[in-house]
Enzyme design. Structure first.
Site, short mmCIF file in Angstrom:
data_model
loop_
_atom_site.label_atom_id
_atom_site.label_comp_id
_atom_site.label_asym_id
_atom_site.label_seq_id
_atom_site.Cartn_x
_atom_site.Cartn_y
_atom_site.Cartn_z
CB CYS A 2 -0.93 0.01 1.21
SG CYS A 2 -1.97 -1.45 1.30
CB CYS A 19 -12.77 -1.26 6.85
SG CYS A 19 -12.98 -2.51 8.12
CB SER A 20 -9.59 1.95 3.73
OG SER A 20 -8.85 0.74 3.75
CB ILE A 75 -12.45 -2.98 -2.36
CG1 ILE A 75 -12.41 -3.93 -1.17
CG2 ILE A 75 -11.74 -3.55 -3.58
CD1 ILE A 75 -11.05 -4.23 -0.60
CE LYS A 114 -14.87 4.20 6.81
NZ LYS A 114 -15.45 4.15 5.47
CG HIS A 149 -6.34 2.06 0.64
ND1 HIS A 149 -5.18 2.59 0.11
CD2 HIS A 149 -5.93 1.06 1.49
CE1 HIS A 149 -4.14 1.94 0.60
NE2 HIS A 149 -4.56 1.01 1.43
N1 COA Z 1 -16.81 1.77 4.52
C1 COA Z 1 -18.10 2.10 4.33
N2 COA Z 1 -18.94 1.42 3.50
C2 COA Z 1 -18.42 0.39 2.84
C3 COA Z 1 -17.07 -0.02 2.99
C4 COA Z 1 -16.27 0.72 3.87
N3 COA Z 1 -14.99 0.39 4.05
N4 COA Z 1 -16.85 -1.09 2.20
C5 COA Z 1 -18.01 -1.35 1.57
N5 COA Z 1 -18.96 -0.47 1.97
C6 COA Z 1 -20.37 -0.44 1.58
C7 COA Z 1 -20.53 -0.57 0.09
O1 COA Z 1 -20.61 0.69 -0.53
C8 COA Z 1 -21.87 -1.29 0.01
O2 COA Z 1 -22.91 -0.35 0.21
P1 COA Z 1 -24.30 -0.46 -0.59
O3 COA Z 1 -24.87 -1.81 -0.21
O4 COA Z 1 -25.06 0.71 -0.10
O5 COA Z 1 -23.92 -0.41 -2.03
C9 COA Z 1 -21.85 -2.20 1.22
O6 COA Z 1 -20.95 -1.58 2.16
C10 COA Z 1 -21.39 -3.61 0.94
O7 COA Z 1 -20.20 -3.52 0.16
P2 COA Z 1 -19.31 -4.77 -0.15
O8 COA Z 1 -18.36 -4.40 -1.25
O9 COA Z 1 -20.15 -6.00 -0.33
O10 COA Z 1 -18.48 -4.91 1.20
P3 COA Z 1 -17.66 -6.16 1.67
O11 COA Z 1 -18.36 -6.71 2.87
O12 COA Z 1 -17.36 -7.09 0.54
O13 COA Z 1 -16.28 -5.50 2.09
C11 COA Z 1 -14.73 -4.79 3.76
C12 COA Z 1 -16.16 -4.69 3.21
C13 COA Z 1 -14.60 -3.85 4.94
C14 COA Z 1 -14.45 -6.23 4.23
C15 COA Z 1 -13.74 -4.41 2.64
O14 COA Z 1 -14.01 -3.09 2.22
C16 COA Z 1 -12.30 -4.51 3.10
O15 COA Z 1 -11.71 -5.59 3.10
N6 COA Z 1 -11.67 -3.37 3.45
C17 COA Z 1 -10.29 -3.35 3.90
C18 COA Z 1 -9.39 -3.15 2.71
C19 COA Z 1 -7.95 -3.37 3.09
O16 COA Z 1 -7.58 -4.24 3.87
N7 COA Z 1 -7.06 -2.56 2.50
C20 COA Z 1 -5.65 -2.63 2.76
C21 COA Z 1 -5.37 -2.00 4.07
S1 COA Z 1 -3.67 -1.97 4.48
#
Ligand code: COA
Length: 387
Positions: free
Chosen positions: A87, A210-211, A213, A332, A336
């Protein structure tokens, strides 16, 4: 060594970009940066492109050459190099660009970052991100990035007086800023309750800790400061560029709630710039999770360990606070796209220093960026100032 300036910036809108390919994203950001610097492609001496994992996200390697080709620079034979540090790939690409210009090896350099993360199933995205941790000791036993940062949060909350509400306020602040940023993935304000009642991802971290995707790209153009005014009236000087490493596995650290590489990189940056914390007007930190912003503020030295939650609650890090943190919305809310994030941080600071940040504008002469690879095995810190 020559003084180096940023003379042009460009960034795509961040989000889930179904209609844009990896190359479309890069070309859009690059073209915006060139236009901003009043330059054409043939004037570029060298490109450095931050990218974490195109091989797994879009099954494409050899990104340096691909970018040069689709930027129309293959026939110019312009050198183009991919830079990878998970990252922190974007921050490191910027640092490579700075080094090239400072050394006199090149004059006009593009430092960019790009990632297209949403073309694969969520499980594969999470696993690809987990490859930035120690595969044998962490990944193989199921540790994901939300899981690793949840361990940091648990340890931190056990040792220091950080409340669940204070942690949530990091996300509330960053969504407030993101709602004022036209390139942000999330442009809506949220409340503490939105965070605390969102679904649990890895205890104690919830969805809004969480940030997301993200797909996106950002690019900046660097040049020696002595010729920068040929291209722009508002060059931004690079005052410091520092990098530090640490153990790749979290369990090998001296203290899992302190990113020692952040401490080392920020000390080096302050030393290089001959500045102290009170000179910094704003900072973009690597808030891949809310706890990461809390740790970053402390490890960069803006307050002592255990104080960042209180600072956040008191509004010190808000847009109108004494030290605005993540005016872009941070990872956030702005999003990201991992390889692009470090360059987007530079893009935000340059916009702020030029007075072009619109509803997010703060009063700033000097800004800092902090970009983290993995759980802190690579950290890149830059300090930029109005020229
Ligand atoms: N913050 C706020 N809302 C989020 C979000 C987040 N981080 N991630 C997804 N959403 C929302 C989407 O917009 C979607 O909304 P909608 O239903 O109104 O369209 C809903 O949540 C579901 O999205 P989805 O893509 O199915 O989420 P997910 O459950 O597959 O993934 C996380 C969510 C948190 C697990 C994923 O974003 C994640 O893994 N984040 C961390 C990324 C990471 O590790 N980066 C590297 C860091 S070093």
């Amino acid at each position: 060594m020559k003084d180096v300036a940023v003379i042009g910036i460009g960034c795509t809108v961040f989000g889930e970009k179904w209609s844009h390919s990896f190359r479309d994203l890069f070309i859009e950001a690059g073209a915006l940066a060139l236009e901003d610097a009043n330059l054409s492609g043939e004037q570029i001496d060298s490109l450095f492109v931050g990218n974490m994992s195109a091989g797994r996200f879009i099954e494409q390697e050899h990104i340096g050459a691909l970018i040069a080709d689709y930027a129309g620079l293959a026939t110019e034979h312009t050198p183009s190099t991919r830079v990878e540090a998970a990252c922190a790939s974007g921050g490191l690409a910027f640092r490579q660009g700075v080094t090239a210009v400072a050394s006199g090896m090149a004059d006009i350099v593009v430092a960019a970052g790009v990632e297209k993360m949403t073309d694969v199933a969520p499980g594969q995205t999470v696993d690809t991100l987990a490859s930035a941790a120690d595969r044998e000791w962490e990944g193989f036993v199921g540790a994901t990035f939300p899981g690793l940062y949840a361990m940091i949060a648990t340890d931190y909350m056990h040792r220091y007086p950080l409340t669940r509400e204070q942690l949530a306020l990091v996300a509330v602040k960053n969504h407030y800023n993101g709602a004022r940023n036209p390139i942000a993935q999330f442009q809506q304000e949220i409340s503490i309750d939105t965070v605390i009642s969102s679904s649990l991802v890895a205890d104690p971290l919830r969805l809004f800790d969480c940030s997301p995707i993200t797909d996106g790209a950002a690019a900046v153009i660097l040049a020696p400061l002595e010729i920068a005014r040929k291209y722009t009236d508002t060059p931004v000087k690079v005052l410091a560029s520092a990098q530090a490493s640490d153990t790749i596995a979290l369990h090998d650290r001296r203290d899992i709630s302190t990113l020692d590489a952040t401490v080392a990189a920020s000390q080096r940056a302050f030393h290089q710039a001959r500045l102290s914390h009170k000179n910094i007007d704003l900072v973009e930190v690597h808030d891949c999770f809310t706890i990461a912003e809390i740790c970053a503020i402390e490890d960069l030295g803006f307050c002592t360990k255990g104080e960042a939650g209180k600072l956040t609650e008191e509004g010190v890090t808000a847009l109108n606070g004494d030290l605005p943190v993540n005016t872009s919305g941070g990872l956030k809310a702005c999003g990201h796209p991992v390889g692009a994030t470090g360059i987007k941080q530079i893009y935000e600071i340059v916009q702020q220093l030029r007075g072009e940040a619109g509803k997010r504008q703060v009063d700033a002469q000097i800004g800092m960026t902090h970009n983290v690879g993995g759980t802190g095995a690579t950290v890149v810190v830059h300090i930029l100032g109005r020229s």
